[in-house]
Design a protein around this motif. Structure first.
Motif, short mmCIF file in Angstrom:
data_model
loop_
_atom_site.label_atom_id
_atom_site.label_comp_id
_atom_site.label_asym_id
_atom_site.label_seq_id
_atom_site.Cartn_x
_atom_site.Cartn_y
_atom_site.Cartn_z
N ASN A 30 0.81 -1.22 0.00
CA ASN A 30 0.00 0.00 0.00
C ASN A 30 0.84 1.26 0.00
O ASN A 30 0.44 2.28 -0.57
CB ASN A 30 -0.99 -0.03 1.17
N ARG A 31 2.03 1.21 0.58
CA ARG A 31 2.93 2.36 0.45
C ARG A 31 3.41 2.50 -0.99
O ARG A 31 3.49 3.62 -1.53
CB ARG A 31 4.12 2.20 1.39
N ALA A 32 3.74 1.38 -1.63
CA ALA A 32 4.20 1.43 -3.02
C ALA A 32 3.11 1.96 -3.94
O ALA A 32 3.38 2.72 -4.88
CB ALA A 32 4.65 0.04 -3.47
N LEU A 49 0.50 -7.60 -3.10
CA LEU A 49 -0.50 -8.39 -2.38
C LEU A 49 -1.87 -8.20 -3.01
O LEU A 49 -2.28 -7.09 -3.32
CB LEU A 49 -0.55 -7.95 -0.91
N ALA A 50 -2.59 -9.30 -3.19
CA ALA A 50 -3.98 -9.27 -3.63
C ALA A 50 -4.85 -9.66 -2.45
O ALA A 50 -4.98 -10.85 -2.12
CB ALA A 50 -4.20 -10.21 -4.81
N ALA A 51 -5.39 -8.68 -1.75
CA ALA A 51 -6.20 -8.91 -0.56
C ALA A 51 -7.14 -7.72 -0.42
O ALA A 51 -7.09 -6.76 -1.20
CB ALA A 51 -5.33 -9.07 0.68
N ARG A 52 -8.02 -7.78 0.60
CA ARG A 52 -9.01 -6.71 0.72
C ARG A 52 -8.36 -5.35 0.91
O ARG A 52 -8.78 -4.36 0.29
CB ARG A 52 -9.98 -7.00 1.88
N ASP A 53 -7.35 -5.24 1.77
CA ASP A 53 -6.75 -3.93 2.04
C ASP A 53 -6.11 -3.32 0.80
O ASP A 53 -6.20 -2.11 0.59
CB ASP A 53 -5.70 -4.06 3.15
N THR A 54 -5.46 -4.14 -0.02
CA THR A 54 -4.84 -3.60 -1.24
C THR A 54 -5.90 -3.32 -2.30
O THR A 54 -5.75 -2.38 -3.09
CB THR A 54 -3.78 -4.55 -1.79
N ALA A 55 -6.96 -4.12 -2.34
CA ALA A 55 -8.05 -3.84 -3.29
C ALA A 55 -8.72 -2.50 -2.96
O ALA A 55 -9.06 -1.72 -3.86
CB ALA A 55 -9.08 -4.97 -3.26
N LEU A 56 -8.90 -2.23 -1.67
CA LEU A 56 -9.47 -0.95 -1.26
C LEU A 56 -8.54 0.20 -1.64
O LEU A 56 -9.01 1.26 -2.08
CB LEU A 56 -9.72 -0.95 0.25
N MET A 57 -7.23 0.03 -1.46
CA MET A 57 -6.29 1.07 -1.84
C MET A 57 -6.32 1.31 -3.34
O MET A 57 -6.35 2.47 -3.79
CB MET A 57 -4.87 0.70 -1.38
N ALA A 60 -9.45 3.19 -4.25
CA ALA A 60 -9.39 4.58 -3.82
C ALA A 60 -8.58 5.43 -4.80
O ALA A 60 -9.00 6.53 -5.19
CB ALA A 60 -8.78 4.66 -2.42
N LEU A 61 -7.43 4.93 -5.20
CA LEU A 61 -6.56 5.69 -6.11
C LEU A 61 -7.17 5.81 -7.50
O LEU A 61 -7.09 6.87 -8.13
CB LEU A 61 -5.18 5.03 -6.17
N VAL A 62 -7.80 4.74 -7.97
CA VAL A 62 -8.46 4.81 -9.28
C VAL A 62 -9.57 5.85 -9.25
O VAL A 62 -9.78 6.60 -10.22
CB VAL A 62 -9.00 3.42 -9.68
N GLY A 96 -6.50 0.57 7.91
CA GLY A 96 -5.86 1.75 8.45
C GLY A 96 -5.02 2.50 7.44
O GLY A 96 -4.97 3.72 7.43
N THR A 97 -4.33 1.76 6.56
CA THR A 97 -3.47 2.42 5.57
C THR A 97 -4.30 3.22 4.57
O THR A 97 -3.83 4.24 4.06
CB THR A 97 -2.60 1.40 4.82
N VAL A 98 -5.52 2.78 4.28
CA VAL A 98 -6.37 3.53 3.35
C VAL A 98 -6.93 4.77 4.05
O VAL A 98 -6.86 5.89 3.52
CB VAL A 98 -7.50 2.65 2.80
N MET A 99 -7.46 4.59 5.26
CA MET A 99 -8.10 5.72 5.93
C MET A 99 -7.09 6.76 6.39
O MET A 99 -7.44 7.94 6.57
CB MET A 99 -8.97 5.25 7.09
N ARG A 100 -5.81 6.39 6.56
CA ARG A 100 -4.79 7.37 6.97
C ARG A 100 -3.96 7.88 5.79
O ARG A 100 -3.62 9.07 5.73
CB ARG A 100 -3.84 6.74 8.02
N PHE A 101 -3.60 7.01 4.84
CA PHE A 101 -2.67 7.41 3.77
C PHE A 101 -3.35 8.15 2.61
O PHE A 101 -2.72 8.97 1.95
CB PHE A 101 -1.96 6.18 3.19
#
Length: 425
Positions: A30-32, A49-57, A60-62, A96-101
């Protein structure tokens, strides 16, 4: 297997042995993605990583105008920066990485960006990062709650400059501003005022990844980080395996007297999960790393420990599960901030361990664990993947343990149920 109550945790019939390959690090992934989204050109990310947290990130960016595409083989993800703009809606889930980053990046967009997430996400404190962004010149409407839902109204640029905050609740508050700060007109001069910032390795990770991309970060003064304004260089990146997700698999060897190897363990890393090498050694296991990976061998004895986990709080649930089978009490310290993670992890661990007959007590900053024979039952996960990992470790040596909502492990490791069943079986 699943029942009407939960997922029946596999019981170990003897020493657990095997080899495991875990997918890419969520923290690095998610940082990358964030850095690639605001870089000066396209970046290619392998092992993402292919998981929920990275899918959400990614989503969000798209939604902000970033191009993200997968190669035909799925092995590489290409991120192409675009003109950031609203209106957009960002679903943070419970990441957390999505809601903060993402908010510091959304501040660079031209338009309104709305943030919301899972029901529990609305309870997680966001006031620190929102207040810091306001200080840096960003317009935010959170109806005075300091929590989701809220909107960020961007004008296409952020003034930036000096800001002081209290990041004792999460290192992500600092990382969020560092990752986007180089794109602010004046950069960021960030100062922390409060109790020590937890999870220092995650801060080191953010700084290292910025420097790899040509960003000037001065962290020579304690509790201060100065990010100079300038471009973020596009960089092709191979994502390391997620060492934190390796914790339950290695723990299986510790408590059953088995031997488990996690392949691809890096020789040098900023991931806090690398501290598992020392932690499991202190429990009495034998730990070795070769070019093949990291191997943990249980010795048939699990020793009680006294650990400061302030840098590796996310590992606490699995460490607590190992401590439940030690030959004496254990003390886990420096983890008061876990009360504001995916759930109140300290309260959740105390409640669920004791419901199985355990003897766990919360302290001001951690847990005291006094081993007792445990019985089966339904272990609540509180929508928290690390709680599910802890329950799976307990289930290796406890008859009849069922895990409520094993699907919560999809947050960072969708393959967990299959990998765990294969190893334990």
């Amino acid at each position: 297997m699943s029942t009407e109550q939960g997922w029946a945790a596999p019981r170990a019939e003897g020493p657990v042995t095997g080899r495991i390959t875990v997918p890419g690090s969520k923290s690095i992934s998610n940082r990358a993605l964030i850095l690639a989204a605001i870089a000066d050109g396209p970046s290619h990310l392998s092992g993402l990583l292919a998981a929920r947290d990275t899918a959400l990130m990614r989503s969000a960016l798209v939604s902000l105008g970033v191009g993200i595409s997968d190669s035909d083989s799925g092995a590489t993800v290409t991120v192409t920066p675009g003109s950031l703009k609203g209106p957009a809606n960002v679903d943070c889930g419970l990441a957390g990485t999505v809601m903060r980053f993402v908010p510091p990046v959304a501040a660079l967009a031209d338009g309104v960006v709305a943030f919301d997430g899972d029901p529990y996400a609305r309870e997680r404190p966001m006031g620190v990062i929102l207040g810091a962004l306001r200080t840096l010149g960003v317009q935010i409407d959170d109806a005075g709650t300091g929590r989701m839902p809220y909107t960020v109204s961007g004008t296409g640029s952020v003034r930036g400059g000096r800001v002081t905050l209290d990041a004792s609740g999460s290192s992500q508050f600092v990382s969020a501003l560092l990752l986007a700060g180089a794109r602010y007109d004046e950069g960021v001069d960030l100062r922390h005022d409060g109790k020590p910032v937890p999870s220092q390795p995650h801060l080191d990770m953010s700084v290292a990844m910025l420097r790899e991309r040509g960003v000037s970060v001065d962290d020579g003064e304690p509790n201060r980080w100065v990010v100079a304004p300038g471009p973020i260089r596009a960089l092709d990146t191979a994502i390391e395996p997620d060492l934190s997700n390796a914790a339950p698999f290695l723990a299986a060897a510790v408590i059953t007297g088995g031997e488990v190897t996690v392949t691809g363990w890096p020789s040098q890393t900023t991931q806090p999960g690398d501290q598992l090498r020392d932690i499991f050694t202190r429990f009495g296991a034998e730990v070795s790393r070769t070019d093949d990976g990291l191997t943990v061998r249980g010795t048939g004895r699990v020793q009680g420990v006294d650990l400061d986990l302030s840098e590796v709080g996310e590992l606490s649930p699995v460490i607590a599960a190992v401590a439940a089978f030690a030959d004496g009490p254990s003390y886990l310290r420096g983890i008061a901030h876990l009360r504001n993670h995916e759930t109140d992890r300290l309260a959740a661990l105390e409640t669920e361990f004791n419901a199985l007959g355990g003897d766990v007590t919360q302290t001001a900053d951690g847990l005291e664990i006094r081993p007792k024979p445990l019985r089966g039952g339904l272990f609540g996960t509180y929508r928290d993947h690390r709680m599910a990992h802890a329950a799976a470790v307990l289930g290796l040596l406890v008859d009849g343990l069922e895990i409520e909502n094993i699907g919560t492990t999809a947050k960072t490791l969708p393959e967990f149920p299959e990998l765990w069943s294969g190893l334990a079986g």
